[in-house]
Design a protein around this motif. Structure first.
Motif, PDB file in Angstrom:
ATOM      1  N   PRO A  23     -23.290 -22.596 -37.862  1.00 59.69           N
ATOM      2  CA  PRO A  23     -23.595 -21.346 -37.166  1.00 59.69           C
ATOM      3  C   PRO A  23     -22.480 -20.865 -36.248  1.00 59.69           C
ATOM      4  O   PRO A  23     -22.307 -19.647 -36.079  1.00 59.69           O
ATOM      5  CB  PRO A  23     -24.865 -21.677 -36.369  1.00 59.69           C
ATOM      6  CG  PRO A  23     -24.861 -23.158 -36.227  1.00 59.69           C
ATOM      7  CD  PRO A  23     -24.194 -23.685 -37.456  1.00 59.69           C
ATOM      8  N   ASP A  24     -21.724 -21.756 -35.666  1.00 58.73           N
ATOM      9  CA  ASP A  24     -20.656 -21.352 -34.754  1.00 58.73           C
ATOM     10  C   ASP A  24     -19.420 -20.836 -35.485  1.00 58.73           C
ATOM     11  O   ASP A  24     -18.583 -20.169 -34.886  1.00 58.73           O
ATOM     12  CB  ASP A  24     -20.274 -22.515 -33.835  1.00 58.73           C
ATOM     13  CG  ASP A  24     -21.435 -22.946 -32.950  1.00 58.73           C
ATOM     14  OD1 ASP A  24     -22.350 -22.126 -32.711  1.00 58.73           O
ATOM     15  OD2 ASP A  24     -21.443 -24.105 -32.509  1.00 58.73           O
ATOM     16  N   HIS A  25     -19.318 -21.136 -36.770  1.00 57.49           N
ATOM     17  CA  HIS A  25     -18.184 -20.672 -37.576  1.00 57.49           C
ATOM     18  C   HIS A  25     -18.597 -19.556 -38.522  1.00 57.49           C
ATOM     19  O   HIS A  25     -17.752 -18.872 -39.074  1.00 57.49           O
ATOM     20  CB  HIS A  25     -17.592 -21.828 -38.397  1.00 57.49           C
ATOM     21  CG  HIS A  25     -16.892 -22.843 -37.576  1.00 57.49           C
ATOM     22  ND1 HIS A  25     -15.570 -23.141 -37.726  1.00 57.49           N
ATOM     23  CD2 HIS A  25     -17.326 -23.656 -36.574  1.00 57.49           C
ATOM     24  CE1 HIS A  25     -15.208 -24.084 -36.864  1.00 57.49           C
ATOM     25  NE2 HIS A  25     -16.268 -24.409 -36.159  1.00 57.49           N
ATOM     26  N   GLY A  64     -17.946 -30.466 -36.592  1.00 60.70           N
ATOM     27  CA  GLY A  64     -18.616 -29.431 -35.825  1.00 60.70           C
ATOM     28  C   GLY A  64     -20.117 -29.491 -36.045  1.00 60.70           C
ATOM     29  O   GLY A  64     -20.639 -30.394 -36.695  1.00 60.70           O
ATOM     30  N   LEU A  65     -20.817 -28.501 -35.502  1.00 61.91           N
ATOM     31  CA  LEU A  65     -22.263 -28.416 -35.646  1.00 61.91           C
ATOM     32  C   LEU A  65     -22.629 -27.860 -37.018  1.00 61.91           C
ATOM     33  O   LEU A  65     -22.199 -26.778 -37.397  1.00 61.91           O
ATOM     34  CB  LEU A  65     -22.864 -27.514 -34.565  1.00 61.91           C
ATOM     35  CG  LEU A  65     -24.350 -27.200 -34.731  1.00 61.91           C
ATOM     36  CD1 LEU A  65     -25.198 -28.447 -34.540  1.00 61.91           C
ATOM     37  CD2 LEU A  65     -24.779 -26.097 -33.781  1.00 61.91           C
ATOM     38  N   TRP A  66     -23.410 -28.630 -37.762  1.00 62.94           N
ATOM     39  CA  TRP A  66     -23.952 -28.195 -39.057  1.00 62.94           C
ATOM     40  C   TRP A  66     -25.463 -28.108 -38.920  1.00 62.94           C
ATOM     41  O   TRP A  66     -26.102 -29.033 -38.414  1.00 62.94           O
ATOM     42  CB  TRP A  66     -23.624 -29.205 -40.158  1.00 62.94           C
ATOM     43  CG  TRP A  66     -22.224 -29.098 -40.659  1.00 62.94           C
ATOM     44  CD1 TRP A  66     -21.127 -29.747 -40.177  1.00 62.94           C
ATOM     45  CD2 TRP A  66     -21.767 -28.300 -41.747  1.00 62.94           C
ATOM     46  NE1 TRP A  66     -20.016 -29.403 -40.906  1.00 62.94           N
ATOM     47  CE2 TRP A  66     -20.386 -28.510 -41.883  1.00 62.94           C
ATOM     48  CE3 TRP A  66     -22.396 -27.428 -42.634  1.00 62.94           C
ATOM     49  CZ2 TRP A  66     -19.612 -27.883 -42.848  1.00 62.94           C
ATOM     50  CZ3 TRP A  66     -21.630 -26.805 -43.604  1.00 62.94           C
ATOM     51  CH2 TRP A  66     -20.254 -27.024 -43.710  1.00 62.94           C
ATOM     52  N   GLN A  67     -26.039 -27.006 -39.364  1.00 63.40           N
ATOM     53  CA  GLN A  67     -27.481 -26.880 -39.485  1.00 63.40           C
ATOM     54  C   GLN A  67     -27.800 -26.876 -40.974  1.00 63.40           C
ATOM     55  O   GLN A  67     -27.268 -26.064 -41.728  1.00 63.40           O
ATOM     56  CB  GLN A  67     -27.986 -25.603 -38.824  1.00 63.40           C
ATOM     57  CG  GLN A  67     -27.899 -25.663 -37.321  1.00 63.40           C
ATOM     58  CD  GLN A  67     -28.489 -24.440 -36.650  1.00 63.40           C
ATOM     59  OE1 GLN A  67     -28.328 -23.331 -37.107  1.00 63.40           O
ATOM     60  NE2 GLN A  67     -29.164 -24.665 -35.532  1.00 63.40           N
ATOM     61  N   VAL A  68     -28.644 -27.808 -41.379  1.00 60.67           N
ATOM     62  CA  VAL A  68     -29.048 -27.902 -42.773  1.00 60.67           C
ATOM     63  C   VAL A  68     -30.484 -27.378 -42.849  1.00 60.67           C
ATOM     64  O   VAL A  68     -31.392 -27.971 -42.274  1.00 60.67           O
ATOM     65  CB  VAL A  68     -28.951 -29.347 -43.297  1.00 60.67           C
ATOM     66  CG1 VAL A  68     -29.376 -29.416 -44.759  1.00 60.67           C
ATOM     67  CG2 VAL A  68     -27.524 -29.879 -43.123  1.00 60.67           C
ATOM     68  N   THR A  69     -30.654 -26.238 -43.515  1.00 61.20           N
ATOM     69  CA  THR A  69     -31.963 -25.614 -43.642  1.00 61.20           C
ATOM     70  C   THR A  69     -32.535 -25.928 -45.008  1.00 61.20           C
ATOM     71  O   THR A  69     -31.864 -25.741 -46.027  1.00 61.20           O
ATOM     72  CB  THR A  69     -31.873 -24.085 -43.451  1.00 61.20           C
ATOM     73  OG1 THR A  69     -31.315 -23.824 -42.160  1.00 61.20           O
ATOM     74  CG2 THR A  69     -33.238 -23.429 -43.573  1.00 61.20           C
ATOM     75  N   LEU A  70     -33.750 -26.417 -45.021  1.00 58.52           N
ATOM     76  CA  LEU A  70     -34.480 -26.652 -46.267  1.00 58.52           C
ATOM     77  C   LEU A  70     -35.535 -25.559 -46.379  1.00 58.52           C
ATOM     78  O   LEU A  70     -36.458 -25.494 -45.564  1.00 58.52           O
ATOM     79  CB  LEU A  70     -35.152 -28.028 -46.261  1.00 58.52           C
ATOM     80  CG  LEU A  70     -34.204 -29.228 -46.383  1.00 58.52           C
ATOM     81  CD1 LEU A  70     -33.583 -29.583 -45.047  1.00 58.52           C
ATOM     82  CD2 LEU A  70     -34.939 -30.409 -46.954  1.00 58.52           C
ATOM     83  N   HIS A  71     -35.350 -24.648 -47.335  1.00 62.51           N
ATOM     84  CA  HIS A  71     -36.336 -23.611 -47.617  1.00 62.51           C
ATOM     85  C   HIS A  71     -37.337 -24.254 -48.568  1.00 62.51           C
ATOM     86  O   HIS A  71     -36.992 -24.587 -49.701  1.00 62.51           O
ATOM     87  CB  HIS A  71     -35.687 -22.392 -48.281  1.00 62.51           C
ATOM     88  CG  HIS A  71     -34.575 -21.770 -47.485  1.00 62.51           C
ATOM     89  ND1 HIS A  71     -34.786 -21.042 -46.336  1.00 62.51           N
ATOM     90  CD2 HIS A  71     -33.237 -21.772 -47.678  1.00 62.51           C
ATOM     91  CE1 HIS A  71     -33.630 -20.612 -45.864  1.00 62.51           C
ATOM     92  NE2 HIS A  71     -32.669 -21.043 -46.665  1.00 62.51           N
ATOM     93  N   VAL A  72     -38.569 -24.443 -48.104  1.00 61.13           N
ATOM     94  CA  VAL A  72     -39.586 -25.156 -48.877  1.00 61.13           C
ATOM     95  C   VAL A  72     -40.680 -24.184 -49.304  1.00 61.13           C
ATOM     96  O   VAL A  72     -41.187 -23.415 -48.485  1.00 61.13           O
ATOM     97  CB  VAL A  72     -40.206 -26.298 -48.039  1.00 61.13           C
ATOM     98  CG1 VAL A  72     -41.284 -27.023 -48.833  1.00 61.13           C
ATOM     99  CG2 VAL A  72     -39.133 -27.268 -47.573  1.00 61.13           C
ATOM    100  N   ALA A  73     -41.046 -24.244 -50.581  1.00 59.71           N
ATOM    101  CA  ALA A  73     -42.173 -23.468 -51.102  1.00 59.71           C
ATOM    102  C   ALA A  73     -43.029 -24.403 -51.943  1.00 59.71           C
ATOM    103  O   ALA A  73     -42.527 -25.090 -52.832  1.00 59.71           O
ATOM    104  CB  ALA A  73     -41.683 -22.299 -51.943  1.00 59.71           C
ATOM    105  N   ALA A  74     -44.343 -24.429 -51.634  1.00 59.29           N
ATOM    106  CA  ALA A  74     -45.273 -25.280 -52.378  1.00 59.29           C
ATOM    107  C   ALA A  74     -46.702 -24.841 -52.077  1.00 59.29           C
ATOM    108  O   ALA A  74     -47.023 -24.492 -50.936  1.00 59.29           O
ATOM    109  CB  ALA A  74     -45.096 -26.744 -51.999  1.00 59.29           C
ATOM    110  N   ASP A  75     -47.533 -24.872 -53.084  1.00 56.34           N
ATOM    111  CA  ASP A  75     -48.962 -24.606 -52.931  1.00 56.34           C
ATOM    112  C   ASP A  75     -49.242 -23.307 -52.180  1.00 56.34           C
ATOM    113  O   ASP A  75     -50.124 -23.241 -51.321  1.00 56.34           O
ATOM    114  CB  ASP A  75     -49.654 -25.780 -52.227  1.00 56.34           C
ATOM    115  CG  ASP A  75     -49.486 -27.092 -52.994  1.00 56.34           C
ATOM    116  OD1 ASP A  75     -49.468 -27.041 -54.248  1.00 56.34           O
ATOM    117  OD2 ASP A  75     -49.358 -28.137 -52.345  1.00 56.34           O
ATOM    118  N   GLY A  76     -48.481 -22.265 -52.463  1.00 58.21           N
ATOM    119  CA  GLY A  76     -48.702 -20.959 -51.852  1.00 58.21           C
ATOM    120  C   GLY A  76     -48.129 -20.800 -50.458  1.00 58.21           C
ATOM    121  O   GLY A  76     -48.246 -19.738 -49.856  1.00 58.21           O
TER     122      GLY A  76
END
Length: 165
Positions: A107-109, A140-152
């Motif tokens: 995010p900082d880069h 540096g700072l890494w943000q790892v986002t997991l976009h999860v979709a399941a069961d609606g």
């Protein structure tokens, strides 16, 4: 051909400037020291998580909860990382057959990585997945986002790590 030569000349002239901002160019000693200070400061950043095996993180709207069972290397480090995770719903039931999109981002880069992580369910029925090729390629700072979709339901789980090296 004159246009091609002009394009090559411009790329040759400006490419080092773009790379220098993200550690890809030749940095002076002062710039390198400043980068090291920034990395050490990110360890205290409230957006970071302190890694430990089996750490848990709820999704933003609490539809899911992730347990980071194992990281290789541990803690997450510069380069390719592999995670073993378990995903459960808000009631604690394992979430199998989820669609999980993993997005590492600094995010900082303002950039991520060109390598797309691979998510593989383990088939145990316990909501367990392996995530490989999590490429945290620079300090540096890494943000790892997991976009999860399941069961609606759909929600995001964000883990932040200060990567050194």
């Amino acid at each position: 051909m004159p246009i091609l030569r002009s394009v090559i000349a411009l790329v040759t002239l400006f490419a080092p400037l773009g790379l220098a901002g993200c550690g890809g160019g030749d940095a002076s000693t002062a710039e390198a020291s400043q980068h090291e200070v920034d990395v050490s400061a990110c360890a205290a950043d409230p957006r970071t998580s302190s890694y430990q095996a089996n750490m848990s993180q709820k999704s933003q709207n609490e539809a899911f909860s992730l347990k980071l069972q194992k990281s290789d290397p541990a803690p997450p480090a510069k380069g390719d990382n592999t995670w073993q995770i378990q995903l459960v719903d808000a009631h604690g039931a394992p979430v199998n057959d989820a669609t999980i999109d993993v997005v590492p981002f600094m995010p900082d880069h303002g950039h991520g990585t060109s390598i797309h992580p691979l998510v593989t369910p383990d088939g145990s029925g316990k909501g367990q997945y392996a995530i490989s090729r999590i490429n945290l390629w620079m300090p540096g700072l890494w943000q790892v986002t997991l976009h999860v979709a399941a069961d609606g339901a759909a929600d995001d789980i964000v883990l932040g790590f200060c990567i050194t090296g």
